[in-house]
Every structure is written in structure tokens, then in C-alpha cells.
Design a protein around this motif. Structure first.
Motif, mmCIF file in Angstrom:
data_model
loop_
_atom_site.group_PDB
_atom_site.id
_atom_site.type_symbol
_atom_site.label_atom_id
_atom_site.label_comp_id
_atom_site.label_asym_id
_atom_site.label_seq_id
_atom_site.Cartn_x
_atom_site.Cartn_y
_atom_site.Cartn_z
ATOM 1 N N ASP A 58 69.045 57.853 95.643
ATOM 2 C CA ASP A 58 69.834 56.624 95.506
ATOM 3 C C ASP A 58 69.778 55.801 96.791
ATOM 4 N N PHE A 59 69.890 56.482 97.935
ATOM 5 C CA PHE A 59 69.883 55.794 99.219
ATOM 6 C C PHE A 59 68.572 55.039 99.422
ATOM 7 N N PHE A 60 67.448 55.690 99.124
ATOM 8 C CA PHE A 60 66.150 55.073 99.377
ATOM 9 C C PHE A 60 65.714 54.072 98.302
ATOM 10 N N ALA A 61 66.370 54.031 97.159
ATOM 11 C CA ALA A 61 65.961 53.127 96.073
ATOM 12 C C ALA A 61 65.817 51.666 96.527
ATOM 13 N N PRO A 62 66.780 51.104 97.296
ATOM 14 C CA PRO A 62 66.608 49.708 97.734
ATOM 15 C C PRO A 62 65.435 49.501 98.695
ATOM 16 N N ALA A 63 64.939 50.567 99.304
ATOM 17 C CA ALA A 63 63.812 50.443 100.233
ATOM 18 C C ALA A 63 62.476 50.355 99.516
ATOM 19 N N MET A 64 62.411 50.781 98.273
ATOM 20 C CA MET A 64 61.114 50.865 97.595
ATOM 21 C C MET A 64 60.393 49.520 97.472
ATOM 22 N N PRO A 65 61.048 48.414 97.131
ATOM 23 C CA PRO A 65 60.318 47.132 97.127
ATOM 24 C C PRO A 65 59.812 46.745 98.529
ATOM 25 N N LEU A 66 60.568 47.114 99.556
ATOM 26 C CA LEU A 66 60.155 46.840 100.933
ATOM 27 C C LEU A 66 58.937 47.683 101.301
ATOM 28 N N VAL A 67 58.949 48.935 100.877
ATOM 29 C CA VAL A 67 57.805 49.827 101.119
ATOM 30 C C VAL A 67 56.579 49.307 100.369
ATOM 31 N N GLN A 68 56.765 48.805 99.152
ATOM 32 C CA GLN A 68 55.636 48.245 98.408
ATOM 33 C C GLN A 68 55.037 47.051 99.142
ATOM 34 N N ALA A 69 55.888 46.198 99.702
ATOM 35 C CA ALA A 69 55.395 45.056 100.488
ATOM 36 C C ALA A 69 54.657 45.556 101.730
ATOM 37 N N PHE A 70 55.196 46.578 102.388
ATOM 38 C CA PHE A 70 54.531 47.170 103.552
ATOM 39 C C PHE A 70 53.181 47.749 103.148
ATOM 40 N N ASN A 71 53.144 48.486 102.044
ATOM 41 C CA ASN A 71 51.897 49.109 101.597
ATOM 42 C C ASN A 71 50.824 48.058 101.298
ATOM 43 N N ALA A 72 51.214 46.967 100.654
ATOM 44 C CA ALA A 72 50.250 45.898 100.358
ATOM 45 C C ALA A 72 49.719 45.299 101.658
ATOM 46 N N TRP A 73 50.620 45.056 102.617
ATOM 47 C CA TRP A 73 50.195 44.526 103.918
ATOM 48 C C TRP A 73 49.281 45.515 104.623
ATOM 49 N N ALA A 74 49.648 46.798 104.651
ATOM 50 C CA ALA A 74 48.872 47.820 105.358
ATOM 51 C C ALA A 74 47.475 47.969 104.751
ATOM 52 N N GLU A 75 47.376 47.876 103.428
ATOM 53 C CA GLU A 75 46.062 47.957 102.786
ATOM 54 C C GLU A 75 45.199 46.765 103.164
#
Length: 172
Positions: free
Chosen positions: A11-28
Motif C-alpha cells: 500500500d505504501f509503495f503504490a503511489p510510487a509506481m507511476p513515478l517509477v514508471q516515468a523513471f524507467n522510461a527515462w532510464a531506458e
């Protein structure tokens, strides 16, 4: 952050997932010579910090707490990694409210460090995709770029745990 009586780390990390997706797209896209180190969550109050630290007491491999720049910082190794193109993240930096009270709750940044060369050279190489600003703080200098909303990519010279070991385990 809203607190449910049965909140868990998922539950705690759920709001971070869209941010991680944006990071992953940038990192790729950027393909930096860097390693993902940790994700940071900043708390708006001491009570929030204590609740979240307590949540991780039974859901982590270790918690190390220190005072940095006048506030508590907990370094937490959580069990379910956040997968990124720059390596799995298993460290949460949980930051208590700043002494001036200006901090709001939320995920603040993913920090990365170079696997070759300097952090300055990494910031320069990545500047074609994001604008990195050099931030000089009393305890360290970073290069920060806003990735999405207020969420940042932060460049640091080394892993957070190594920096803490050097700073806190030194003689004197």
C-alpha cells in the motif's frame, strides 16, 4: 499520505509506481552508466515518520536511523525490490519533517550514482534529456532534475549507505 489501519508496504509503495514508471522510461531512453540506489519519501510530520518507520519494522531486513541536517533519516532495506533498468532498488530513505516545517508528504526522488566517471560528468552527459541543477548542501552536493511533477532524479557520487558509513563511522 492517507493511513489505512491495515496499511502494508505494498500500500505504501503504490503511489510510487507511476513515478517509477516515468523513471524507467527515462532510464531506458538515457541509458546512463549509473546504478539506481534508493527511493526517498519525505514526511510532513514526526508522527507520519514514526508510523511509517514502525510499518517497516516487520517488513524490512534492516533499519538504520541517523540525524542528518537536524532531522531523522531512516535508511530501510525493504524486501520486495522496485525493478528499474538501472538495477533493483531495495533501499528507502525515509526523511522526517525538516526543522523549518516546510516539507510535504510524498515520494521525492530516485537517486542514482555513476558506475564509471564522476557525478559531474554523468550530469553533463544526461543534460540533453533533463535539466540537472547542482544543489550544494551542508552534508553533500547533488545534481537534481525534475522528472515528473515534483518527483526528481537525483545524481550522487556514491550509494547512500556508503556515504553514511564514511560520515558516521569515521574517527573523531
Amino acid at each position: 499520505m492517507m493511513y489505512m489501519t491495515t496499511m502494508n508496504t505494498t500500500d505504501f509503495f503504490a503511489p510510487a509506481m507511476p513515478l517509477v514508471q516515468a523513471f524507467n522510461a527515462w532510464a531506458e531512453q538515457a541509458s546512463p552508466s549509473a546504478r539506481a540506489d534508493h527511493v526517498c519519501y519525505k514526511c510532513a510530520s514526526a508522527e507520519e515518520f514514526e508510523r511509517l518507520r514502525a510499518l517497516f519494522e516487520h517488513e524490512s531486513d534492516f533499519i538504520y536511523q541517523s540525524i542528518i541536517s537536524g532531522r531523522r533519516i531512516a535508511i530501510i532495506r525493504f524486501r520486495e525490490p522496485i525493478v528499474t533498468p538501472l538495477g533493483d532498488i531495495t533501499i528507502l530513505e525515509l526523511a522526517d519533517q525538516k526543522p523549518n516545517g516546510e516539507q510535504i508528504s510524498g515520494f521525492d526522488h530516485i537517486e542514482i550514482y555513476p558506475t564509471e566517471g564522476s557525478v559531474e560528468a554523468l550530469a553533463e552527459r544526461l543534460s540533453s534529456l533533463l535539466v540537472f541543477e547542482k544543489i550544494v548542501r551542508p552534508h553533500h552536493t547533488t545534481y537534481d532534475a525534475v522528472l515528473t511533477g515534483a518527483f526528481k532524479v537525483r545524481l550522487e557520487q556514491e550509494p547512500l549507505v556508503e556515504k553514511i558509513k564514511k560520515e558516521e563511522m569515521r574517527d573523531g
